[in-house]
Write a protein that holds these residues in place. Structure first.
Motif, PDB file in Angstrom:
ATOM      1  N   SER B  96     -31.002   2.453  -0.450  1.00 51.30           N
ATOM      2  CA  SER B  96     -30.745   3.154  -1.716  1.00 51.30           C
ATOM      3  C   SER B  96     -31.770   2.735  -2.759  1.00 51.30           C
ATOM      4  CB  SER B  96     -29.354   2.816  -2.278  1.00 51.30           C
ATOM      5  OG  SER B  96     -28.430   2.626  -1.271  1.00 51.30           O
ATOM      6  N   VAL B 107     -30.086   9.707  -8.155  1.00 52.90           N
ATOM      7  CA  VAL B 107     -28.986   8.858  -7.697  1.00 52.90           C
ATOM      8  C   VAL B 107     -27.882   9.678  -7.029  1.00 52.90           C
ATOM      9  CG1 VAL B 107     -27.864   8.862  -9.942  1.00 52.90           C
ATOM     10  CG2 VAL B 107     -27.444   6.990  -8.356  1.00 52.90           C
ATOM     11  N   VAL B 110     -28.898  10.160  -3.542  1.00 55.53           N
ATOM     12  CA  VAL B 110     -28.986   8.920  -2.758  1.00 55.53           C
ATOM     13  C   VAL B 110     -27.609   8.527  -2.209  1.00 55.53           C
ATOM     14  CG1 VAL B 110     -29.368   6.442  -2.932  1.00 55.53           C
ATOM     15  CG2 VAL B 110     -31.017   8.028  -3.926  1.00 55.53           C
ATOM     16  N   ILE B 111     -26.604   8.584  -3.068  1.00 55.18           N
ATOM     17  CA  ILE B 111     -25.294   8.072  -2.645  1.00 55.18           C
ATOM     18  C   ILE B 111     -24.730   8.849  -1.459  1.00 55.18           C
ATOM     19  CG2 ILE B 111     -22.902   7.711  -3.380  1.00 55.18           C
ATOM     20  CD1 ILE B 111     -24.095   6.889  -6.121  1.00 55.18           C
ATOM     21  N   VAL B 114     -26.841   8.126   1.709  1.00 54.24           N
ATOM     22  CA  VAL B 114     -26.605   6.805   2.291  1.00 54.24           C
ATOM     23  C   VAL B 114     -25.252   6.770   3.008  1.00 54.24           C
ATOM     24  CG1 VAL B 114     -26.110   4.409   1.665  1.00 54.24           C
ATOM     25  CG2 VAL B 114     -28.125   5.552   0.757  1.00 54.24           C
ATOM     26  N   PHE B 168     -26.520   4.112 -11.226  1.00 53.59           N
ATOM     27  CA  PHE B 168     -26.280   3.341 -10.011  1.00 53.59           C
ATOM     28  C   PHE B 168     -25.731   1.959 -10.361  1.00 53.59           C
ATOM     29  CE2 PHE B 168     -27.416   0.657  -6.424  1.00 53.59           C
ATOM     30  CZ  PHE B 168     -27.102   1.465  -5.343  1.00 53.59           C
ATOM     31  N   SER B 311     -21.566   1.612   3.989  1.00 53.73           N
ATOM     32  CA  SER B 311     -22.556   2.112   3.039  1.00 53.73           C
ATOM     33  C   SER B 311     -22.032   1.962   1.612  1.00 53.73           C
ATOM     34  CB  SER B 311     -22.906   3.566   3.348  1.00 53.73           C
ATOM     35  OG  SER B 311     -21.824   4.411   3.016  1.00 53.73           O
ATOM     36  N   ILE B 315     -23.766  -0.173  -1.343  1.00 54.55           N
ATOM     37  CA  ILE B 315     -24.082   0.396  -2.656  1.00 54.55           C
ATOM     38  C   ILE B 315     -23.447  -0.449  -3.762  1.00 54.55           C
ATOM     39  CG2 ILE B 315     -23.614   2.352  -4.177  1.00 54.55           C
ATOM     40  CD1 ILE B 315     -23.863   4.157  -1.664  1.00 54.55           C
TER      41      ILE B 315
END
Ligand SMILES: Nc1ncnc2c1ncn2[C@@H]1O[C@H](COP(=O)(O)OP(=O)(O)OP(=O)(O)O)[C@@H](O)[C@H]1O
Ligand SMILES: [Mg+2]
Lengths: 507, 403
Positions: B96, B107, B110-111, B114, B168, B311, B315
């Protein structure tokens, strides 16, 4: 009168919500064969577990006297020391170990630190002779048939000085031949002075070998009968066990005309990687709507393998041949597919692969058909309770509540839960593998009645059974299997015990 | 006649209640143990332990382990183990960071990306287990080594990667916004209190509704006094926790994530066919297979869910540190497994609840937090936590055998 070798006085044993034994008195004379009979859940196994220390002193009330002396067993070892050996309803051998290793398991013969195999083997040979079992003591248990395994269990029990040998339904999983062998052995041991207590639902064998019979019902002693002087017969026993008489063990069903073909196997063969050989050879059978098809045969003749191979093949045999369900060829990838084609399979081994023992009655009953009680993907637990209570009532399942863990039910009642689970799937084709193993006469009658009403409604039943009277009493048509092949087919009118046996032993 | 039916019904209800109580005795016990531990630390730290600030911190620290414990519970329920989750979390945290910092991914892309990666990784790890019966111990240990290598590989050039994205970073450090109501309770986080109140109302409504439904089925229900007592207890609990939280910054985003995860998994495990299937596979895989449940499918699902939770954990951790480090995730699996076992799962399979494991995680985290506050040396902390773990499992064994 001489002191009885065993006297259990006013034994009461309670589990949460169940009084399993209620002021039971049980007395056994030295040297006799004493049979213990009663309905499923009557408390037979529990009484024997009290005697053998599985339920230790203090967890029950009442007295146990052996040869007049009060005993307080804290565990099984204590009772073993007092000369009691018990063989449980389920076999307790280690399949991967050899015969002799199993016999001495827990009591290994050592010279100093290491196991003395030579001495063990030679002693094992002696003990095996005692039980009349002619096998290589170095053979692995898993390579023996169930009948021989049962004898190894007894050999294991007999290695010590045994005064009282307890056998809890030893013949439930045995075929006629093996059963006869075992009964002979018990008679033989009687001559050598061993007292035996035998629990069985097979009343015929009970009457054959018992000197005395005690009947339990609902945790109470109903009566103790002397077989000879009381002129005990099967009807008398049944009446004492279930409290009413059952005139016809196999209820009549309305003769209906057989319907369309629902299942057909064509040249069905299976190769088992685990065994490294073909276990089913070119099986061709047909089943129609509204009929009960019996599959007879000896233990190990491939009947269970046949059922499993058709029912989605969970053991991953390599299959060849064709399955047709209602005329359409099917290739089931797993049991789930078979269930979707309205099949059901009630396994012979309810503990091994039939039930989730650590879960409760209601979850077990609903497991194979959760979608029926789920709405929008959420299980309606209230509906589930209704369903479970329905089957509990229909099948007369004895349990303090449907929240009870299945593990805590008696053997026969577990079988009923297993049956209820598959009835709830509402199948069109039901395979019953040894449906009445370990089930009492009254419950058998109930199960037969249910089977009848199901086929009368057009369902098809394939009944695998080692009980010839049952096969003859319930089937419309019979296939006989031996060594993975169908050896013969006969309508019920032409079938007889002799004919079936002749085919069953034809390799 | 009616009367006698009534009494048998009641008797039956009592025995079934007893059975349920008995089966859950270790769960209740752990809950009581948790409260005892909390009271103990509150006394020994002069109230610092139970202060709003500390509890808020404790929850944020616990978040990334607790989500792993939820997944680990299911893994152990189906008789497996997952040793790669720590490294997977570390690797995905770094992933991430790289995606945001070096590739410039937004972002919000990304979340989910991931999380999908996590699912795929979990399923990949499960493949040898589900298809060939390779022991999960081996398969996941191997996967752990691979993820660890991957983490070192991607951070090789950069070392620690600092994350600058404030959205994030809020995941592990931020709190939900407050309502601007001037004058009203200036010292308190008002939205937190309102949410707490809403939760209480909701729980009371749902309890009443489920009681009504049971009655409409003519099933017996616990007597009214007991029912009210139960609701009061739950309400007080929710009220107290939100009151404490409202004294600092209110509900954190970590807590929101954790609550959502717990709610979803609790729902799935207790209310849906999938949940039943998972427990059936754990209880007796052969019987489950013959009941039409595909054991390998369930294995994939559970490991996939575990990967997704890994994941999330990665994070949350990277966000909390505001950076991805080369040692991220080290030992997470041990903490997650410990939490699950303290919470009452059984390695024999088929037994263990989500709420139990969350309580287990709370117990372990309270111990760490409390001992830190007391200034106890880390060496002793390890010993105490080890002792608590083994005692909890022993207690669980004993209560289970008694039945
Ligand atoms: N461990 C246990 N916990 C709770 N209840 C039990 C336990 N063991 C047995 N029971 C209950 O005690 C009663 C007697 O059970 P038992 O196993 O002795 O019956 P049984 O006569 O051997 O029946 P079967 O012929 O079916 O084997 C049953 O109602 C059973 O559910
Ligand atoms: Mg029994």
């Amino acid at each position: 009168m001489e002191t009885p070798i065993l006297e259990m006085k006013s034994i009461t044993k309670e589990f949460p919500g169940v009084k399993a034994l209620d002021d039971v008195t049980f007395s056994v004379r030295k040297g006799e064969i004493h049979c213990l009979v009663g309905e499923n859940g009557a408390g037979k196994s529990t009484l024997m577990k009290v005697l053998s220390g599985v339920h230790p002193f203090g967890s029950y009330t009442g007295d146990i006297n052996i040869e007049g002396e009060l005993q307080k067993f804290g565990n099984i070892r204590d009772s073993e020391k007092a000369g009691i050996a018990i063989i449980y309803q389920e076999l307790a051998l280690i399949p991967e170990l050899s015969v002799y290793e199993n016999i001495f398991l827990g009591n290994e013969i050592t010279n100093g630190l290491v196991i003395d195999s030579n001495e063990s083997i030679s002693q094992a040979v002696e003990i095996l002779k005692k039980v009349g079992l002619d096998v290589n003591p170095m053979a692995k248990i898993k390579n023996l048939g169930v009948g021989k395994q049962q004898l190894v269990e007894i050999a294991k029990a007999l290695k010590k000085d045994v005064k009282i040998l307890i056998l809890d339904e030893p013949t439930a999983a045995l075929n006629e031949n093996d059963s006869d062998n075992l009964l002979h052995l018990i008679l033989e041991l009687k001559k050598q002075g061993v007292t035996s207590i035998l629990i069985s639902h097979k009343l015929r064998e009970v009457l054959e070998i018992a000197d005395t019979i005690t009947v339990l019902r609902d945790g109470k002693t109903v009566t103790t009968l002397d077989v000879e002087s009381d002129k005990v017969s099967e009807p008398i026993l049944i009446k004492n066990m279930v409290g009413r008489s059952i005139d016809n063990v196999f209820p009549k069903r309305e003769k209906i005309t057989v319907g369309d073909e629902v299942l057909r196997l064509e040249d069905w063969s299976a190769f088992s990687y685990a065994h490294g050989r073909e276990i089913l050879h070119n099986v061709n059978i047909k089943v129609h709507a509204g009929e009960i098809v019996g599959i007879a045969g000896l233990m190990g003749s491939g009947r269970t393998e046949l059922a499993k191979s058709v029912f989605g093949n969970p053991d991953h045999y390599r299959l060849s041949g064709k399955v047709f369900i209602r005329g359409v060829e099917q290739k089931f990838r797993d049991p789930g597919d078979a269930i979707k084609s309205s099949m059901a399979y009630v396994t012979e081994d309810r503990k091994g692969n039939g039930l989730i023992l650590i879960d409760d009655v209601k979850h077990n009953i609903s497991l194979a058909n959760l979608k029926e009680i789920a709405k929008a993907g959420v299980i309606n637990e209230n509906e589930e309770i209704l369903v479970a209570n329905q089957y509990r009532a229909d099948l007369n399942i004895k349990t303090p509540s449907i929240q009870q863990k299945v593990r805590n039910l008696s053997g026969g009642n577990q079988q009923k839960v297993s049956l209820g689970k598959w009835l709830f799937v509402k199948p069109g084709i039901m395979i019953l593998d040894e449906p009445t193993r370990g089930i009492d006469v009254g419950a058998k009658y109930e199960i037969y009645t249910i089977m009848n009403s199901l086929v009368e409604k057009g369902m098809s039943i394939i009944m695998i059974s080692s009980e010839l009277p049952e096969v003859l009493g319930m089937s419309d048509r019979i296939y006989v299997m031996s060594a993975g092949k169908i050896k013969g087919e006969m309508p019920i009118e032409e079938a007889s015990q002799e004919e079936i046996m002749k085919l069953a032993v034809d390799y | 006649m009616e009367e006698s039916k009534q009494t048998t019904n009641e008797k039956e209800h009592l025995t079934s209640l007893l059975t349920v109580l008995k089966t859950n005795i270790s769960a209740y016990f752990m809950f009581i143990a948790l409260i005892v531990i909390m009271v103990f630390f509150t006394v020994t730290t002069d109230g610092v332990f139970i202060s709003s600030r500390n509890i808020s911190n404790l929850i944020n620290q616990m978040g990334y382990i607790a989500v792993l414990a939820v997944g680990m519970t299911l893994i152990i329920v189906i008789r497996h183990i997952e040793l790669s989750v720590g490294y997977l979390a570390g690797f995905l945290g770094a992933f991430s960071a790289i995606a945001m910092t070096f590739w410039g991914w937004p972002v919000y892309a990304v979340i989910p990306a991931v999380m999908i990666l996590g699912v795929l990784a979990g399923m990949l790890t499960a493949t040898p287990v589900a298809k060939l019966g390779v022991p999960a111990f081996v398969s996941t240990m191997a996967a752990g080594l691979i993820f660890r290598g991957a983490l070192l590989l991607v951070t090789m050039g950069t070392g620690t990667i600092v994350i600058k994205n404030s959205v994030f970073n809020a995941i592990g450090n931020g709190f939900i916004p407050d309502l601007p109501i001037p004058g009203l309770l200036p010292e308190r986080h008002k939205l937190t209190l309102i949410l707490g109140l809403a939760a209480i109302v909701l729980s009371i409504f749902s309890a009443i509704k489920s009681r009504k439904t049971r009655q409409s089925y003519n099933f017996s229900v616990p007597n009214f006094g007991l029912f009210v007592a139960q609701m009061v207890l739950v309400s007080v609990l929710i009220g107290y926790v939100t009151w404490i939280l409202s004294g600092y910054n209110g509900i954190s985003w970590s807590l929101v994530i954790l609550l959502v995860v717990v709610a979803v998994f609790q729902f799935i495990t207790t209310k849906t066919p999938l949940g039943r299937h998972i427990y059936a596979v754990g209880g007796n895989p052969e019987a489950a297979e013959l009941s039409g449940i595909s054991v390998s499918k369930i294995t994939y699902i559970v490991f996939g869910a575990m990967g997704m939770l890994s994941s999330l954990s990665g994070i949350m951790y990277a966000s909390r540190l505001r950076s991805a480090t080369t040692t991220a995730g080290l030992g997470f699996e041990t903490d997650a497994i410990a939490a699950a076992f303290v919470g009452g799962v059984s390695a024999a399979g088929g037994v263990g609840t989500i709420t139990g494991s969350i309580i287990g995680a709370l117990v372990m985290m309270s111990l760490t937090s409390g001992m830190n506050l007391m200034g106890i040396d880390i060496s002793i902390q390890y010993i105490v936590r080890g002792a608590v773990l083994v005692l909890a499992v022993i207690f669980d064994r004993i209560t289970r055998r008694k039945m």
